[in-house]
Design a protein around this motif. Structure first.
Motif, short mmCIF file in Angstrom:
data_model
loop_
_atom_site.label_atom_id
_atom_site.label_comp_id
_atom_site.label_asym_id
_atom_site.label_seq_id
_atom_site.Cartn_x
_atom_site.Cartn_y
_atom_site.Cartn_z
N GLU A 113 0.82 -1.21 0.00
CA GLU A 113 0.00 0.00 0.00
C GLU A 113 0.86 1.27 0.00
O GLU A 113 0.58 2.22 -0.73
CB GLU A 113 -0.93 0.00 1.22
CG GLU A 113 -1.89 1.18 1.25
CD GLU A 113 -2.86 1.12 2.41
OE1 GLU A 113 -3.40 2.19 2.78
OE2 GLU A 113 -3.07 0.03 2.97
N GLN A 114 1.92 1.26 0.79
CA GLN A 114 2.84 2.41 0.82
C GLN A 114 3.49 2.62 -0.55
O GLN A 114 3.59 3.75 -1.03
CB GLN A 114 3.92 2.19 1.87
CG GLN A 114 3.45 2.28 3.31
CD GLN A 114 4.53 1.83 4.28
OE1 GLN A 114 5.37 0.98 3.97
NE2 GLN A 114 4.50 2.39 5.49
N TRP A 115 3.91 1.52 -1.14
CA TRP A 115 4.57 1.63 -2.44
C TRP A 115 3.60 2.17 -3.49
O TRP A 115 3.95 3.06 -4.27
CB TRP A 115 5.09 0.26 -2.88
CG TRP A 115 5.73 0.29 -4.23
CD1 TRP A 115 7.03 0.59 -4.52
CD2 TRP A 115 5.09 0.05 -5.49
NE1 TRP A 115 7.25 0.55 -5.87
CE2 TRP A 115 6.07 0.22 -6.49
CE3 TRP A 115 3.80 -0.31 -5.87
CZ2 TRP A 115 5.79 0.04 -7.85
CZ3 TRP A 115 3.52 -0.47 -7.21
CH2 TRP A 115 4.50 -0.30 -8.18
N ALA A 116 2.38 1.64 -3.52
CA ALA A 116 1.39 2.07 -4.50
C ALA A 116 1.06 3.55 -4.33
O ALA A 116 0.89 4.29 -5.31
CB ALA A 116 0.12 1.23 -4.39
N LYS A 117 0.99 4.00 -3.08
CA LYS A 117 0.71 5.42 -2.82
C LYS A 117 1.81 6.29 -3.42
O LYS A 117 1.55 7.32 -4.04
CB LYS A 117 0.59 5.66 -1.32
CG LYS A 117 0.20 7.09 -0.96
CD LYS A 117 0.02 7.24 0.56
CE LYS A 117 -0.39 8.67 0.91
NZ LYS A 117 -0.58 8.80 2.38
#
Length: 298
Positions: free
Chosen positions: A286-290
């Motif tokens: 999720e952090q990476w996608a953000k």
């Protein structure tokens, strides 16, 4: 510390430059094209023109180097040539007194040869490195989150709001961020205790296809669904970028997964033990996608 990085122009190794610079290292980045010089300079590296198939050049550029961050190109017309490329670097490192080689294998190594040249040659490289007499650490990453930025996936996200990947929805994967892999590599370089070690690394979450889409959706703020791509479609899209032979080999590997009754492991449940020896801060999907949202939806 003076570190020579191979593959720094690509997503797998580029972040080594920044991670090493944080530790005060001098980074030399080998590249086969002067067109990469500006980008490497801006990142803080010293670019040097060198082809791994040139043994004399490898002996020249490894002089005065403390550690080598090794990566073998995946797009070689003949994947078996990767062994000679590796030998040229390893032999030169040994001759010039390089302290350590940290090899990023680009994927988990198989326990035996599979008949896929690009994967099988890695087992020969592993054996050669282990018997070289040079201190080494082998970093085996699972599937990169950055793969979703590839031409076989990103257009589906942008146009159809689908995460396309050639693995069955039911197959769990511990996706890992390239920056995390680079951080592991730099930690391995600086660790004086690691001299003949191998680490299979993954992300901290073991995600099936729909779970992946869910985490990705939360990160980018858009509803994204999982699309299990066929290996044929994947290979055809990949072919113009890595060549017919490399694309066929990778597509064959994913076809074997799609036809399997049990899926290969792509997650290390003991990552806490890895982090005890190589302490870094991990990145969630999720952090990476953000952080990657603008790439997909700008």
């Amino acid at each position: 510390m003076k570190i020579l990085v191979f593959g720094a122009t690509g997503s797998q190794q580029f972040n080594i430059i920044g991670e090493a610079k944080k530790r005060g290292a001098e980074v030399v980045a080998a590249t086969s094209s002067e067109r990469s010089f500006d980008r490497l300079n801006k990142a803080g590296a010293i670019p040097i023109l060198a082809n791994m198939n040139d043994a004399d050049k490898m002996r020249e550029i490894t002089k005065g180097i403390d550690s080598v961050a090794l990566l073998i190109p995946v797009s070689l017309p003949n994947p078996v040539d990767g062994l000679q490329y590796a030998k040229n670097v390893i032999d030169s490192a040994k001759a010039n007194g390089v302290n350590k080689i940290v090899w990023n294998t680009s994927a988990w190594l198989s326990s035996h040869k599979l008949g896929i040249p690009g994967e099988d040659v890695k087992l020969d490289i592993r054996d050669y490195l282990k018997n070289s007499g040079v201190d080494y650490v082998i970093i085996e990453p699972t599937i990169y989150m950055e793969n979703m930025m590839g031409p076989f996936c990103a257009p589906f996200v942008k146009k159809e709001k689908k995460i396309a990947y050639p693995t069955p929805e039911a197959m769990p994967i511990g996706w890992i961020a390239s920056r995390d892999v680079s951080a592991f590599i730099v930690e391995a370089i600086y660790s004086t205790k690691l001299k003949a070690d191998t680490f299979q690394i993954s992300g901290m979450e073991n995600l099936r296809g729909n779970d992946l889409a869910d985490r990705f959706s939360k990160g980018v703020g858009e509803k994204i669904v999982y699309y299990p791509q066929t290996s044929t479609e994947f290979g055809e899209i990949l072919k113009p970028f890595v060549g017919e032979a490399a694309a066929a080999g990778v597509a064959s590997y994913y076809e074997s997964i799609q036809n399997a009754t049990t899926y290969p492991a792509k997650f290390n449940p003991d990552m806490s033990k890895v982090l005890e020896k190589l302490p870094i801060k991990m990145t969630s999907l999720e952090q990476w996608a953000k952080g990657a949202r603008e790439y997909f939806f700008s």
